[in-house]
Design an enzyme around this catalytic site. Structure first.
Site, short mmCIF file in Angstrom:
data_model
loop_
_atom_site.label_atom_id
_atom_site.label_comp_id
_atom_site.label_asym_id
_atom_site.label_seq_id
_atom_site.Cartn_x
_atom_site.Cartn_y
_atom_site.Cartn_z
CB CYS A 78 -0.99 -0.07 1.16
SG CYS A 78 -2.43 0.97 0.89
CG HIS A 170 -2.99 -3.36 4.02
ND1 HIS A 170 -1.93 -2.68 4.58
CD2 HIS A 170 -3.73 -2.43 3.37
CE1 HIS A 170 -2.03 -1.39 4.29
NE2 HIS A 170 -3.11 -1.22 3.55
CD GLU A 172 -0.14 -5.44 6.18
OE1 GLU A 172 -0.09 -6.12 5.13
OE2 GLU A 172 -0.38 -4.22 6.19
N1 GLN Z 1 -3.59 6.30 1.13
C1 GLN Z 1 -2.30 6.06 1.72
C2 GLN Z 1 -1.23 6.87 1.00
O1 GLN Z 1 -1.46 7.42 -0.03
C3 GLN Z 1 -1.96 4.58 1.71
C4 GLN Z 1 -2.93 3.82 2.57
C5 GLN Z 1 -2.37 2.58 3.19
O2 GLN Z 1 -1.16 2.35 3.23
N2 GLN Z 1 -3.27 1.79 3.74
O3 GLN Z 1 -0.14 6.93 1.45
#
Ligand code: GLN
Length: 193
Positions: A78, A170, A172
């Protein structure tokens, strides 16, 4: 295997638990000296702008980038994926720039648009695995050498290039260990070669 987890913010504990459940050791990484002593590193989810700023403030950006370019296995989940990408479509910032992808931040909308779904990722597991998306990015452009591992609704949400693995979701935050197992197997192969 000793896996570092970049530990400024975000899903650190969850990654540590998954790595330890697979009988490998996990260490929290907070400064550049610690980068010499690991077989792979995970960049967790969180807020890419905050983690990116802390990478700079702790003088970790340049040494971490060099380690990755020299073959250190890395997995960004992410926000971690955003930090690794060459380009961020809806931002004028970029961070480590080690994988030729363009990502769109918050591509699915805001926190309330978070969702989960099961998908088959054949490189990772013979079974469908749960994917959790939280203010997730997706990939809008893949460089020609970058392999897409999984698409959801037509958009690439997991990809790989050499020693670099990125996921919009994710693993995890689920009970499933398959993705961590896959990353550890990539680390083992790259350490041997
Ligand atoms: N929206 C976040 C970003 O742009 C990422 C979200 C996440 O890691 N769950 O950094």
């Amino acid at each position: 295997m000793k896996i570092g987890i970049l530990s400024f913010q975000g899903g650190v504990i969850e990654h540590i638990k998954h790595i330890e459940a697979l009988n490998s050791s996990a260490v929290e990484i907070k400064n550049p000296d610690q980068l010499d002593d690991i077989d792979g590193i995970i960049l967790p989810g969180g807020e890419s702008t905050t983690i990116g700023k802390l990478l700079k403030d702790t003088n970790m950006m340049i040494p971490l980038r060099e380690k990755i370019l020299n073959g250190l296995p890395v997995w960004g989940t992410c926000a971690g994926m955003i930090l690794l990408a060459n380009n961020i479509e809806n931002s004028d910032k970029s961070y480590l720039r080690v994988i030729d992808i363009t990502v769109r931040r918050n591509a699915y909308g805001s926190q309330i648009d978070s969702f989960s779904e099961n998908a088959l990722i054949k490189d990772v597991s013979p079974h469908k695995i749960p994917l959790v998306f939280i203010r997730a990015p997706f990939i809008t452009r893949l460089g020609s050498d970058v392999e897409s591992l999984c698409k959801v609704n037509g958009n690439t949400v997991a990809a790989k290039y050499k020693n670099i693995l990125v996921t919009s979701f994710h693993p995890e935050l689920t009970e499933n260990l398959d993705f961590h197992k896959y990353f550890l197997s990539q680390c083992r192969q790259l350490v041997k070669s």
